[in-house]
Write a protein that holds these residues in place. Structure first.
Motif, PDB file in Angstrom:
ATOM      1  N   LYS A   4     -16.050  42.391  -1.131  1.00 29.54           N
ATOM      2  CA  LYS A   4     -16.797  42.621  -0.210  1.00 29.54           C
ATOM      3  C   LYS A   4     -16.194  41.825   1.270  1.00 29.54           C
ATOM      4  CE  LYS A   4     -21.356  43.693  -0.486  1.00 29.54           C
ATOM      5  NZ  LYS A   4     -22.705  43.948  -0.541  1.00 29.54           N
ATOM      6  N   ALA A   5     -15.831  43.117   2.005  1.00 27.01           N
ATOM      7  CA  ALA A   5     -15.370  42.610   3.740  1.00 27.01           C
ATOM      8  C   ALA A   5     -16.456  42.750   4.249  1.00 27.01           C
ATOM      9  CB  ALA A   5     -14.729  44.013   4.443  1.00 27.01           C
ATOM     10  N   GLY A   6     -16.035  41.273   5.051  1.00 26.27           N
ATOM     11  CA  GLY A   6     -16.981  41.035   6.145  1.00 26.27           C
ATOM     12  C   GLY A   6     -17.295  41.608   7.224  1.00 26.27           C
ATOM     13  N   VAL A   7     -18.219  41.337   8.909  1.00 27.75           N
ATOM     14  CA  VAL A   7     -18.212  42.131   9.414  1.00 27.75           C
ATOM     15  C   VAL A   7     -16.900  41.288  10.496  1.00 27.75           C
ATOM     16  CG1 VAL A   7     -19.768  41.379  11.209  1.00 27.75           C
ATOM     17  CG2 VAL A   7     -20.841  40.524   9.433  1.00 27.75           C
ATOM     18  N   THR A   8     -16.736  42.769  10.764  1.00 33.49           N
ATOM     19  CA  THR A   8     -15.860  43.188  11.271  1.00 33.49           C
ATOM     20  C   THR A   8     -15.922  43.355  13.110  1.00 33.49           C
ATOM     21  OG1 THR A   8     -15.381  45.216  11.205  1.00 33.49           O
ATOM     22  CG2 THR A   8     -14.074  43.919   9.830  1.00 33.49           C
ATOM     23  N   SER A  36     -17.493  46.779  19.125  1.00 30.73           N
ATOM     24  CA  SER A  36     -18.307  47.552  18.536  1.00 30.73           C
ATOM     25  C   SER A  36     -18.370  46.548  17.147  1.00 30.73           C
ATOM     26  CB  SER A  36     -16.951  48.859  17.970  1.00 30.73           C
ATOM     27  OG  SER A  36     -17.438  48.895  16.740  1.00 30.73           O
ATOM     28  N   CYS A  37     -19.117  46.646  15.941  1.00 31.34           N
ATOM     29  CA  CYS A  37     -19.222  45.850  15.455  1.00 31.34           C
ATOM     30  C   CYS A  37     -19.355  46.825  13.477  1.00 31.34           C
ATOM     31  CB  CYS A  37     -20.383  44.760  15.185  1.00 31.34           C
ATOM     32  SG  CYS A  37     -20.703  43.791  14.217  1.00 31.34           S
ATOM     33  N   SER A  38     -18.994  46.315  12.768  1.00 31.46           N
ATOM     34  CA  SER A  38     -19.057  47.667  11.148  1.00 31.46           C
ATOM     35  C   SER A  38     -19.534  46.471  10.858  1.00 31.46           C
ATOM     36  CB  SER A  38     -17.738  47.242  10.945  1.00 31.46           C
ATOM     37  OG  SER A  38     -17.084  48.258  11.910  1.00 31.46           O
ATOM     38  N   PRO A  39     -20.401  46.300   9.828  1.00 30.99           N
ATOM     39  CA  PRO A  39     -20.909  45.591   9.388  1.00 30.99           C
ATOM     40  C   PRO A  39     -21.030  45.255   7.900  1.00 30.99           C
ATOM     41  CG  PRO A  39     -22.960  47.089   9.348  1.00 30.99           C
ATOM     42  CD  PRO A  39     -21.824  47.588  10.239  1.00 30.99           C
ATOM     43  N   ILE A  40     -21.317  44.229   7.382  1.00 32.12           N
ATOM     44  CA  ILE A  40     -21.221  43.901   5.489  1.00 32.12           C
ATOM     45  C   ILE A  40     -21.808  45.511   5.371  1.00 32.12           C
ATOM     46  CG2 ILE A  40     -21.697  42.862   3.395  1.00 32.12           C
ATOM     47  CD1 ILE A  40     -21.293  40.216   5.572  1.00 32.12           C
ATOM     48  N   SER A  41     -21.036  46.055   4.041  1.00 32.24           N
ATOM     49  CA  SER A  41     -21.483  47.325   3.256  1.00 32.24           C
ATOM     50  C   SER A  41     -23.053  46.525   2.449  1.00 32.24           C
ATOM     51  CB  SER A  41     -20.624  47.355   2.209  1.00 32.24           C
ATOM     52  OG  SER A  41     -20.640  48.348   1.350  1.00 32.24           O
ATOM     53  N   GLY A  42     -23.993  47.255   2.992  1.00 34.61           N
ATOM     54  CA  GLY A  42     -25.118  47.298   2.564  1.00 34.61           C
ATOM     55  C   GLY A  42     -26.214  47.022   3.912  1.00 34.61           C
ATOM     56  N   HIS A  43     -25.442  45.728   4.254  1.00 35.61           N
ATOM     57  CA  HIS A  43     -26.505  45.332   5.319  1.00 35.61           C
ATOM     58  C   HIS A  43     -27.297  46.631   6.698  1.00 35.61           C
ATOM     59  CE1 HIS A  43     -25.162  40.961   4.395  1.00 35.61           C
ATOM     60  NE2 HIS A  43     -25.389  41.775   3.813  1.00 35.61           N
TER      61      HIS A  43
END
Lengths: 118, 115
Positions: free
Chosen positions: B1-5, B22-29
């Motif tokens: 699973k990819a981390g926070v970017t 900008s922030c992309s959370p962990i999938s499902g969070h």
């Protein structure tokens, strides 16, 4: 209000010797406590968490911490330090609302810089 | 699973300008929190977003704002930059449920320098 106090701003150990990083907390309710590590120019990595289950918590990379309610402490230990453990360590408590529910944000200690000598 | 970017990783701005991180959370969070880290003040909570709504706010001036999109991605904006806004801005994501505390997972941060 919740707070954490990290008792040492800097700890220096020799490789292969035990590590002890001290943390005291203050919380009106049963707290959720965490230890995070930050290597230079990196984000924070979760080492371990305590959320009212077992009082001795095992984390990654051989670290563990013991929750002691009577002493309001959550010290981080490792039996044998490795050079790669050199980093800054943060003791963290989860903020809690006045009725005891999670507030959703974390309260950080000031950090302890761990140096490991060869 | 990819981390926070987080993007960008580094920014240099001039006093008075504004900036968006900008922030992309962990999938499902679905919960995203923002923190400011400086040598003097340490790590301080800015705000938390969940389901596109700000749920919690730290003690920062109104120049600091944020938002969250329907895909849980979040942005924070700082207007009228001051020299003291130079810091590492960290984004964290977590699961969220009433009455439970989940651990937060942090991104690598955005290093903002204001000149």
């Amino acid at each position: 209000a919740q707070s954490v106090t990290q008792l040492d701003s800097h700890v220096s150990v020799s490789e292969g010797t035990p590590v002890l990083l001290r943390c005291n907390y203050s919380s009106s309710y049963s707290p959720s406590l965490f230890w995070y590590v930050q290597h230079p120019n990196k984000g924070l990595q979760l080492l371990l968490k305590y959320t009212s289950a077992a009082t001795l918590v095992k984390g990654i990379n051989g670290f563990e911490a013991e929750f002691k309610k009577s002493e309001t402490s959550f010290h981080l230990t490792k039996p044998s330090a490795h050079m790669s453990d050199a980093a800054e360590y943060f003791c963290v408590v989860s903020a809690i609302m006045n009725y005891g529910g999670s507030q959703g944000n974390l309260i950080f200690g000031k950090g302890t810089k761990l140096s490991v000598k060869p | 699973k990819a981390g926070v970017t987080q993007t960008p990783r580094y920014l240099i701005k001039t006093r008075g300008q504004q900036v968006t991180l900008s922030c992309s959370p962990i999938s499902g969070h679905r919960s995203v929190s923002w923190y400011q880290q400086t040598p003097g003040q340490g790590l301080q909570f800015l705000f938390e977003y969940f389901s596109e709504t700000q749920r919690n706010k730290g003690n920062f001036p109104g120049r600091f704002s944020g938002r969250q999109f329907s895909n849980s991605r979040s942005e924070m904006n700082v207007s009228t930059l001051e020299l003291g806004d130079s810091a590492l801005y960290l984004c964290a994501s977590s699961l969220r449920a009433a009455g439970r505390t989940y651990e937060q997972y942090f991104g690598p941060g955005t290093r903002l320098t204001v000149t």
